[in-house]
Scaffold this motif. Structure first.
Motif, short mmCIF file in Angstrom:
data_model
loop_
_atom_site.label_atom_id
_atom_site.label_comp_id
_atom_site.label_asym_id
_atom_site.label_seq_id
_atom_site.Cartn_x
_atom_site.Cartn_y
_atom_site.Cartn_z
N ILE A 95 39.86 28.62 41.43
CA ILE A 95 40.79 29.35 40.58
C ILE A 95 41.27 30.59 41.34
CG2 ILE A 95 38.88 30.56 39.42
CD1 ILE A 95 40.66 30.85 36.96
N VAL A 96 42.56 30.85 41.25
CA VAL A 96 43.14 32.09 41.78
C VAL A 96 43.57 32.91 40.58
CG1 VAL A 96 44.94 33.13 43.18
CG2 VAL A 96 43.97 30.93 43.86
N TYR A 97 43.03 34.10 40.45
CA TYR A 97 43.37 34.95 39.31
C TYR A 97 44.18 36.14 39.79
CZ TYR A 97 42.86 37.90 35.17
OH TYR A 97 43.12 38.68 34.06
N ILE A 98 45.38 36.30 39.25
CA ILE A 98 46.22 37.44 39.59
C ILE A 98 45.82 38.62 38.72
CG2 ILE A 98 48.57 38.31 39.87
CD1 ILE A 98 47.88 35.94 41.69
N SER A 99 45.15 39.57 39.33
CA SER A 99 44.66 40.74 38.59
C SER A 99 45.49 41.97 38.94
CB SER A 99 43.17 40.96 38.87
OG SER A 99 42.63 41.91 37.98
N TYR A 124 44.99 47.14 28.79
CA TYR A 124 45.42 46.13 29.76
C TYR A 124 44.41 46.03 30.90
CZ TYR A 124 48.04 43.95 33.56
OH TYR A 124 48.42 43.14 34.59
N GLY A 125 44.08 47.17 31.51
CA GLY A 125 43.13 47.16 32.61
C GLY A 125 41.75 46.65 32.20
N LYS A 126 41.33 47.03 30.99
CA LYS A 126 40.02 46.58 30.49
C LYS A 126 40.00 45.07 30.25
CE LYS A 126 38.95 51.04 28.32
NZ LYS A 126 38.81 51.79 27.06
N SER A 127 41.10 44.53 29.73
CA SER A 127 41.16 43.09 29.47
C SER A 127 41.21 42.30 30.78
CB SER A 127 42.36 42.75 28.59
OG SER A 127 43.60 42.94 29.27
N LYS A 128 41.85 42.86 31.80
CA LYS A 128 41.91 42.19 33.10
C LYS A 128 40.54 42.24 33.80
CE LYS A 128 45.39 40.93 34.88
NZ LYS A 128 46.09 39.62 34.86
N ILE A 144 40.06 36.37 43.35
CA ILE A 144 40.63 37.36 42.44
C ILE A 144 41.53 38.27 43.28
CG2 ILE A 144 40.13 39.34 40.97
CD1 ILE A 144 37.50 37.90 40.19
N ILE A 145 42.81 38.26 42.96
CA ILE A 145 43.80 39.00 43.75
C ILE A 145 44.29 40.20 42.94
CG2 ILE A 145 45.95 38.84 45.06
CD1 ILE A 145 43.81 36.85 45.97
N ARG A 146 43.93 41.38 43.38
CA ARG A 146 44.38 42.60 42.69
C ARG A 146 45.66 43.12 43.37
NH1 ARG A 146 38.33 45.35 42.57
NH2 ARG A 146 37.52 44.14 40.78
N THR A 147 46.71 43.18 42.60
CA THR A 147 47.98 43.63 43.14
C THR A 147 48.53 44.76 42.28
OG1 THR A 147 50.08 42.85 44.05
CG2 THR A 147 49.43 41.97 41.89
N SER A 148 49.70 45.27 42.65
CA SER A 148 50.17 46.49 41.99
C SER A 148 51.69 46.62 42.05
CB SER A 148 49.53 47.71 42.69
OG SER A 148 50.11 48.92 42.28
N TRP A 149 52.29 46.97 40.96
CA TRP A 149 53.70 47.37 40.84
C TRP A 149 54.61 46.47 41.67
CZ3 TRP A 149 57.41 51.88 41.44
CH2 TRP A 149 57.81 52.34 40.18
N ASP A 196 38.31 28.83 52.14
CA ASP A 196 37.24 28.85 51.14
C ASP A 196 36.48 30.18 51.22
OD1 ASP A 196 35.93 28.51 53.53
OD2 ASP A 196 34.81 26.72 52.93
N PHE A 197 37.20 31.22 51.62
CA PHE A 197 36.60 32.57 51.66
C PHE A 197 36.74 33.20 50.28
CE2 PHE A 197 37.98 32.70 56.37
CZ PHE A 197 36.80 32.07 56.77
N TYR A 198 35.98 32.69 49.34
CA TYR A 198 36.10 33.12 47.95
C TYR A 198 35.67 34.58 47.79
CZ TYR A 198 36.35 28.06 47.40
OH TYR A 198 36.70 26.74 47.52
N GLY A 199 36.33 35.24 46.83
CA GLY A 199 35.97 36.62 46.57
C GLY A 199 37.10 37.40 45.92
N VAL A 200 36.96 38.72 45.95
CA VAL A 200 37.93 39.64 45.35
C VAL A 200 38.70 40.33 46.46
CG1 VAL A 200 38.25 41.63 43.82
CG2 VAL A 200 36.33 40.04 43.44
N TYR A 201 40.02 40.36 46.35
CA TYR A 201 40.86 40.93 47.40
C TYR A 201 41.96 41.81 46.84
CZ TYR A 201 38.56 37.36 50.22
OH TYR A 201 37.63 36.58 50.85
N ASN A 202 42.13 42.98 47.44
CA ASN A 202 43.29 43.81 47.17
C ASN A 202 44.47 43.25 47.97
OD1 ASN A 202 41.76 45.62 45.63
ND2 ASN A 202 41.32 46.94 47.38
N CYS A 203 45.61 43.12 47.32
CA CYS A 203 46.78 42.57 48.01
C CYS A 203 48.02 43.38 47.60
CB CYS A 203 46.95 41.09 47.67
SG CYS A 203 48.28 40.29 48.61
N VAL A 204 48.33 44.38 48.39
CA VAL A 204 49.45 45.29 48.12
C VAL A 204 50.08 45.68 49.45
CG1 VAL A 204 48.56 46.27 45.96
CG2 VAL A 204 47.87 47.27 48.14
#
Length: 278
Positions: A95-99, A124-128, A144-149, A196-204
């Motif tokens: 699963i890829v989750y756009i956070s 919003y942030g709490k639900s994500k 989990i891909i954390r992105t912004s604006w 298959d490098f699963y994990g959480v990533y900042n992507c901005v």
């Protein structure tokens, strides 16, 4: 690769669907095709299509709507994502989750790392973040891909700002963020899902800047004379609080995938080169 994109009518989901179609078979589903709050239906649909990966981009993204509709926000953003995560884990599908950067609380004054404590200050942030935690709890294969604006696509704040008259433009909050070109986000996702490098990533995009200065930069590019003024959230009722600082560090993205995100200035220029103004 067969890729299921949920939330395909949203700005990111729609752009992802069109971007990935160039090289992959894409199953694009919006809320009219699949109600992610229906656990049995989600499992049935994922099982039926049998994708190689599921991108969960569905949810409520209007910050102020979420603040005033807490139950609905958690139902869709958190429990809906849980249903998708459950189906993916049951069928051993990544699963890829756009956070969002809004999972961070804004108390730092230097770019956030993925391992920093998350203390969101709006619904919003709490639900994500709650959705992120559920994915990490039940799934063995997740990105989990954390992105912004994000800018670009059909629903773009840069286009909206350019379409306004010569009256001053007021922006809620002068918060420091990373703008993200949706094209760069999609390019990164396409590379990430091949691994298959699963994990959480900042992507901005690289570089921390205020929202006001981004819009000023856009107007300067076109030599437009418009006033852009920050508006404190405290000055307006029924507005969700915004963290004052959510800039993110993207070293992990580079170390794991060799993805070097462009500067926000370069990406804004690239985007502005694709649009015309009247």
């Amino acid at each position: 690769m067969k890729i299921m994109v949920l939330g395909s009518s949203g700005n990111i989901g729609n752009y992802l669907s069109n971007y990935l179609k160039k090289q992959h078979q894409v199953i694009a589903l919006d809320k009219d095709n699949l109600d992610i709050t229906d656990k049995d239906l989600v499992l049935q649909q994922v099982q039926s299509y049998s994708p190689d990966v599921v991108i969960q981009a569905a949810g409520l993204s209007d910050i102020d709507f979420c603040e005033n509709h807490e139950t609905e926000s958690y139902t869709v953003n958190t429990l809906g994502t849980l249903n998708v995560a459950y189906a993916c884990n049951s069928l051993s599908i990544p699963i890829v989750y756009i956070s969002s950067a809004y999972v961070y609380g804004g108390e730092k004054h230097s770019p956030y790392f993925e391992t920093d404590k998350c203390t969101p200050i709006n619904i919003y942030g709490k639900s994500k973040l709650a959705a992120e935690k559920l994915i990490r709890t039940i799934c063995s294969k997740y990105f989990i891909i954390r992105t912004s604006w994000c800018f670009g696509g059909n629903d773009c704040y840069i286009k909206k700002a350019l379409s306004q008259s010569n009256t001053p433009i007021f922006l809620i909050s002068n918060a420091v963020i990373n703008p993200t070109y949706i094209e760069d986000l999609c390019s990164s996702v396409s590379q990430i899902i091949a691994s298959d490098f699963y994990g959480v990533y900042n992507c901005v995009n690289e570089g921390a800047v205020s929202k006001v200065d981004v819009i000023k930069y856009v107007f300067e590019y076109f030599n437009l004379q418009k006033n852009v003024l920050p508006l404190a959230t405290e000055a307006i009722t029924n507005i969700a609080p915004r963290p004052s600082y959510t800039a993110m560090n993207t070293c992990l993205l580079y170390n794991c995938f060799n993805i070097k995100m462009p500067s926000w200035q370069d990406s804004v220029k690239n985007y502005l080169g694709t649009i015309s103004i009247k």
